[in-house]
Design an enzyme around this catalytic site. Structure first.
Site, PDB file in Angstrom:
ATOM      1  N   GLU A 176      13.883  -5.658  10.640  1.00 50.92           N
ATOM      2  CA  GLU A 176      13.821  -4.797  11.831  1.00 50.92           C
ATOM      3  C   GLU A 176      14.266  -5.523  13.098  1.00 50.92           C
ATOM      4  O   GLU A 176      13.585  -5.471  14.131  1.00 50.92           O
ATOM      5  CB  GLU A 176      12.401  -4.229  11.988  1.00 50.92           C
ATOM      6  N   GLU A 295      11.117  -0.167   3.219  1.00 53.62           N
ATOM      7  CA  GLU A 295       9.797   0.201   3.768  1.00 53.62           C
ATOM      8  C   GLU A 295       9.745   1.716   3.879  1.00 53.62           C
ATOM      9  O   GLU A 295      10.577   2.324   4.556  1.00 53.62           O
ATOM     10  CB  GLU A 295       9.553  -0.404   5.158  1.00 53.62           C
TER      11      GLU A 295
END
Length: 505
Positions: A176, A295
């Site tokens: 991320e 995720e």
């Protein structure tokens, strides 16, 4: 049972999508909350082995058949020095983890985790720190894990008691990196250049590895799609997958709208596939890039209460969402979406596996139990192996606050030719009515219903707890039958269904 709605489906062996990669059913363990400490690892627990790993938890993970586990993060990895977690445990430093503002003891590190995962027949998907670190730390960790011997880091691993290389195949190039919450956040250009150079160095150490580049943290990120295009401009030929992350919730307590959110996930995948293929065309590449949805889950129950956690504790209870029956339906719908994109999504990691937004919960010093979301995850992992087919579906539709033309029937079909099994995963989104499913299975004339599993409950907010661990649990009393190539099944309102057809001997 009164049935007021009907849906139709046609299934044929000729309508194939792709083989379901077993790694679609992967998961994730981060050094976060009680995922590691007091989750998978709790020395002194009655069910702990001689190394401190809970065998009751391991048993529940084996029930699912998790093929791969992403580690060690997550946000945690962007400030993690992997060297802190190897060597004699007594000499490992305690560090401040800035991602979750806790104290990391480093009792469990690379070797302990890999050994634990291998005992569960699970591969490890290792993430490298591209937040506070970069090329050098990444290539050294790879050398430590995968090089046989005769170099500094491989010999260091051997000195730590691991003679054989770990052979980690799949590696995440950071986590991320577009997120302002991330330690060492990068622009797309900064990350793309760093990821490309890290990939180059890692492939020189071990050319056999697979690499995952970071996509946007969420579809709602302001740089969404531009981020992917810019990153892939640098990394397209160096990486094997692009990552996607998403979480959904029902903070507005609108079940109909909540269960429609998998349509957002479907669109997310289609959009990122389009970006990947745009870069493929731009570079005139012969390579098709696949996706790693590493995720995904439901996450909203603890977003506010976790803000009150006192910082700098060791393994506090964080992100411990207590999942409801309707959360299980949503997870089932997301799994159906992943299966229906099996041609491009090859890896998917339910985040996470134990205690932190997880299908498995533990009581410190006590029991472990299955949350409601455990069941659709287990069912797809066990029965979603084989060829994903393209069913032709006609379903009643509804509109919700944010979505139009939402099908009441959400379904994916997997044919395991080797086992002689056809499996229909079916979700009825209707809040009021059962759904009669009429399915043309004339291409499977010698197949009969083996089992019809149903997850249903009168209360959408029902949960499993340590004192009532089976409040939400599936049964095998589903109503379905096959006659002359026609399957008829009753899908009760708000239900998750697994209809297993098996070839007669």
């Amino acid at each position: 049972m009164e049935i007021q709605q009907k849906a139709k489906m046609t299934i044929d062996k000729a309508y194939t999508l792709a083989e379901a990669d077993p790694r679609l059913y992967s998961s994730f363990i981060e050094h976060l909350g009680r995922a590691v400490y007091r989750g998978i690892y709790e020395p002194g627990h009655p069910q702990a082995d001689e190394r401190g790993f809970r065998q009751d938890v391991a048993g529940l993970i084996r029930e699912i058949g998790v093929p791969m586990i992403r580690y060690p993060g997550g946000n945690f990895v962007s400030g993690y020095n992997w060297e802190d977690g190897v060597g004699p445990a007594a000499s490992r430093p305690r560090r401040l983890d800035l991602a979750w503002r806790t104290v990391e003891t480093n009792e469990v590190g690379t070797n302990e985790f890999i050994r634990w995962a291998k005992e569960l027949n699970a591969e490890v998907m290792m993430a490298v720190n591209l937040g506070t670190r970069g090329v050098d730390a990444a290539r050294n960790l790879l050398e430590y894990c995968n090089h046989p011997s005769g170099s500094y880091y491989s010999d260091l691993r051997i000195s730590h008691g691991y003679q054989q290389p770990h052979g980690i195949k799949t590696w995440c190039l950071g986590n991320e990196m577009d997120g302002p919450w991330q330690i060492g956040q990068k622009t797309a250009e900064e990350y793309g250049r760093l990821a490309a150079e890290t990939a180059k160095a890692m492939r020189l150490v071990d050319p056999s590895i697979e690499l995952v580049a970071c996509g946007s943290s969420f579809r709602s990120m302001p740089t969404y799609a531009q981020w992917e295009a810019a990153v892939l401009d640098h990394t397209y030929e160096q990486v094997d997958y692009l990552s996607l992350h998403t979480y959904y919730g029902n903070a507005e307590n609108d079940t109909a709208n909540y269960l429609a959110k998998s349509l957002d996930m479907d669109l997310f995948i289609k959009e990122i596939v389009a970006v990947c293929d745009y870069i493929k065309a731009k570079k005139r590449s012969r390579k098709t890039l696949n996706l790693s949805f590493d995720e995904w889950n439901v996450w909203f129950h603890t977003l506010e209460t976790d803000k009150e956690i006192t910082p700098w504790q060791v393994a506090p209870a964080q992100l411990e969402d207590c999942y409801t029956f309707e959360d299980a339906l949503m997870v089932g719908s997301m799994l159906i979406t992943l299966l229906n994109h099996a041609d491009r999504v090859k890896i998917a990691c339910l985040a996470q596996l134990v205690n932190a937004i997880a299908p498995i919960m533990t009581e410190t010093g006590g029991a472990a139990w299955r949350q409601s979301i455990f069941y659709p995850y287990m069912h797809t992992s066990l029965y979603g192996r084989g060829t994903v087919l393209r069913p032709v579906i006609t379903s009643p539709l509804y509109d919700s606050k944010d979505y139009t033309d939402v099908p009441l029937l959400d379904s994916a079909v997997v044919w395991n030719e080797a086992e002689g099994e056809l499996v229909i995963f079916a979700l009825n989104r209707s809040l009021q009515e059962s759904l009669l499913l009429e399915c043309d299975v004339r291409g499977f004339l010698n197949y009969r219903v083996e089992e019809h599993l149903v997850l249903e409950h009168d209360d959408v907010k029902a949960v499993n707890t340590v004192s009532d661990p089976y409040a939400v649990a599936p049964h095998s009393r589903g109503e379905s039958s096959v006659s002359e190539g026609r399957l008829t099944a009753v899908l009760s309102r708000l239900s998750w269904n697994v209809i297993r057809l098996r070839q007669k001997d």
